[in-house]
Motif scaffolding. Structure first.
Motif, PDB file in Angstrom:
ATOM      1  N   ASN A 394       0.837  -1.247  -0.031  1.00 52.81           N
ATOM      2  CA  ASN A 394      -0.220   0.216   0.093  1.00 52.81           C
ATOM      3  C   ASN A 394       0.964   1.206   0.061  1.00 52.81           C
ATOM      4  O   ASN A 394       1.992   1.185   0.160  1.00 52.81           O
ATOM      5  N   GLN A 395       0.367   2.288  -0.228  1.00 52.90           N
ATOM      6  CA  GLN A 395       1.076   3.517  -0.464  1.00 52.90           C
ATOM      7  C   GLN A 395       2.039   3.899   0.770  1.00 52.90           C
ATOM      8  O   GLN A 395       3.196   4.290   0.692  1.00 52.90           O
ATOM      9  N   GLY A 396       1.311   3.745   1.988  1.00 49.43           N
ATOM     10  CA  GLY A 396       2.083   4.063   3.238  1.00 49.43           C
ATOM     11  C   GLY A 396       3.358   3.114   3.323  1.00 49.43           C
ATOM     12  O   GLY A 396       4.248   3.710   3.567  1.00 49.43           O
ATOM     13  N   VAL A 397       3.225   2.129   3.179  1.00 53.45           N
ATOM     14  CA  VAL A 397       4.407   1.043   3.063  1.00 53.45           C
ATOM     15  C   VAL A 397       5.758   1.650   2.180  1.00 53.45           C
ATOM     16  O   VAL A 397       6.936   1.536   2.459  1.00 53.45           O
ATOM     17  N   ASP A 399       6.035   4.482   0.673  1.00 51.75           N
ATOM     18  CA  ASP A 399       6.620   5.678   1.043  1.00 51.75           C
ATOM     19  C   ASP A 399       7.773   5.414   1.995  1.00 51.75           C
ATOM     20  O   ASP A 399       8.779   5.901   2.216  1.00 51.75           O
ATOM     21  N   GLN A 400       7.230   4.675   2.945  1.00 53.67           N
ATOM     22  CA  GLN A 400       8.201   4.409   4.221  1.00 53.67           C
ATOM     23  C   GLN A 400       9.423   3.825   3.875  1.00 53.67           C
ATOM     24  O   GLN A 400      10.551   4.014   4.216  1.00 53.67           O
ATOM     25  N   ARG A 403      11.946   5.999   1.809  1.00 57.74           N
ATOM     26  CA  ARG A 403      12.576   7.071   2.632  1.00 57.74           C
ATOM     27  C   ARG A 403      14.048   6.889   2.828  1.00 57.74           C
ATOM     28  O   ARG A 403      14.314   5.604   3.130  1.00 57.74           O
TER      29      ARG A 403
END
Ligand code: ASP
Ligand code: MG
Length: 425
Positions: A394-397, A399-400, A403
């Motif tokens: 998912n987007q959150g993972v 993005d993380q 980083r």
């Protein structure tokens, strides 16, 4: 006979006397019989034997020390397990060291892979001798079997392929008989033999696969791999903070995960089990009452993101010397070399003037590949990369994960996102 179960204990679960006692407890407290128990070499023994093999070729003066360390490690465990009753076990171990020394007194064989397999098997033979002697002292009925008598393979040393027909009939004879007589069999993972009775191995971490081969041939009701983790996790707990245990996944999901480099089970393990619909459990040996993870034909929906990181990757950029397009005839030449050196391509991409592959940094294989390719191509190499695969991202993972990293190459197909990254220094 009741349906057979297969257990597999890896190196960590037999690494010292305490660990082996725990195996004894698990075997004593499970009422399940007939039971086949597949055991790896103790702790890091396979690595220690690899060092011995290398020394045999390059540094023979160091052999006595290395062999002695191996002996002392095993004999110490034998003594502290059997306190006072270890003599017959020490004799068995002594016979193994004598055999090992015979090989080491000769010149190393010109075929490295062949030679490797003749030596590496001592780890599994020694560990199973020790476990068997301990179980005997505990009055746990079983029979010790040499897996080379029923795991029959071709002669692709270090990566031997199972000869299914011969294996099936040998298992039907030796293993079924022993199970019938004793209820339980103790045997080695990883090792097998050719029709000429030369030792072979199924590839590093291959004991899981041995357990699956046995389960397939015996129509087992399940396989349990006892490990030093609570089950199959959503990511490597050594790398990530928030990881969770997966209660249940499908064979297909497990195949995908191991294909992309998840280290929990050997990649070849799943297929034979899937073909006979035999469920596989991954359970923690230090908390044997816990459920672990079940892998079966049941398709699981709504899985959380599962992250697999393969470190030490190299990006090879292959271009023609005159910077013309890399065309199909070039690709077939490139892949010829890749397959000859038994290199696994983890990711690839063609651009106008180059073909890019991502492979694991195995220096000796890569040097050879590079030499061969440089006959016709111009090669550049970038090392120190990680390959991250995320299933059900998912987007959150994502993005993380991005980083702090430079993204070198990214790809998405179906339920799988992958990226080759470089940590920002
Ligand atoms: N002992 C072998 C290795 O460490 C095989 C195994 O444990 O599965 O690779
Ligand atoms: Mg192991």
């Amino acid at each position: 006979m009741n349906r057979i179960e297969v257990y597999k204990f890896g190196g960590a679960s037999v690494k010292d006397a305490e660990a082996i006692k725990n195996v004894g407890l698990i075997l004593q407290s499970t009422p399940q019989r007939p039971l086949v128990v597949v055991i790896s070499a103790m702790g890091k023994t396979t690595n220690a034997l690899e060092a011995i093999i290398k020394a045999h070729y390059n540094d023979p003066a160091n052999l006595p020390t290395l062999v002695d360390q191996l002996k002392v490690y095993h004999e110490d465990v034998a003594r502290s397990l059997l306190h006072g009753q270890e003599q017959s076990l020490l004799n068995d171990l002594h016979d193994l060291w004598v055999e090992l020394n015979w090989i080491l007194e000769d010149d190393p064989h010109p075929n490295y892979n062949y030679h490797y397999d003749q030596i590496i098997v001592f780890g599994e033979l020694a560990s199973t001798k020790i476990v068997s002697a301990y179980l005997e002292m505990q009055k746990i009925d079983h029979q010790w079997l040499d897996a080379r008598s029923f795991i029959k393979t071709d002669s692709e040393f270090r990566e031997a392929r199972i000869q299914w027909e011969q294996t099936q009939s040998a298992i039907d004879t030796f293993v079924r008989d022993a199970l019938h007589n004793e209820g339980m069999v103790i045997t080695q993972g990883f090792i097998g033999s050719t029709p000429y009775n030369e030792s072979t191995t199924l590839g590093r971490e291959g004991s899981d696969y041995t357990a699956a081969v046995l389960a397939y041939a015996l129509d087992a009701s399940s396989v349990t791999i006892w490990k030093d983790v609570p089950g199959i996790m959503t990511a490597d707990p050594k790398r990530f903070d928030k990881v969770a245990r997966l209660e249940e996944i499908s064979y297909n999901e497990a195949i995908e995960m191991t294909y992309y480099g998840a280290k929990v089970i050997h990649p070849k393990t799943i297929k034979p089990l899937q073909n006979k619909d035999i469920p596989l459990f991954v359970r923690p040996f230090d908390q044997p009452s816990l459920f672990g993870t079940k892998i079966s034909s049941t398709e699981t929906h709504f899985l959380p993101p599962i992250i697999v990181v393969e470190p030490e990757q190299v990006l090879l950029q292959i271009s023609t010397r005159d910077f013309s397009f890399v065309a199909e005839e070039h690709l077939s030449e490139i892949f010829n070399h890749i397959s000859r050196h038994r290199i696994k391509v983890n990711m690839m991409r063609n651009t106008a003037v180059s073909f890019i592959i991502c492979v694991k940094n195995e220096t000796d294989k890569l040097d050879k590949l590079k030499n061969d390719l440089e006959q016709s191509f111009h090669i550049t190499m970038e090392v120190g990369l990680d390959l991250i695969t995320v299933r059900h991202a998912n987007q959150g993972v994502m993005d993380q994960l991005r980083r702090g990293k430079e993204i070198i190459l990214e790809e998405k197909f179906g339920d799988t996102d992958r990226m080759i990254v470089k940590e920002w220094k």
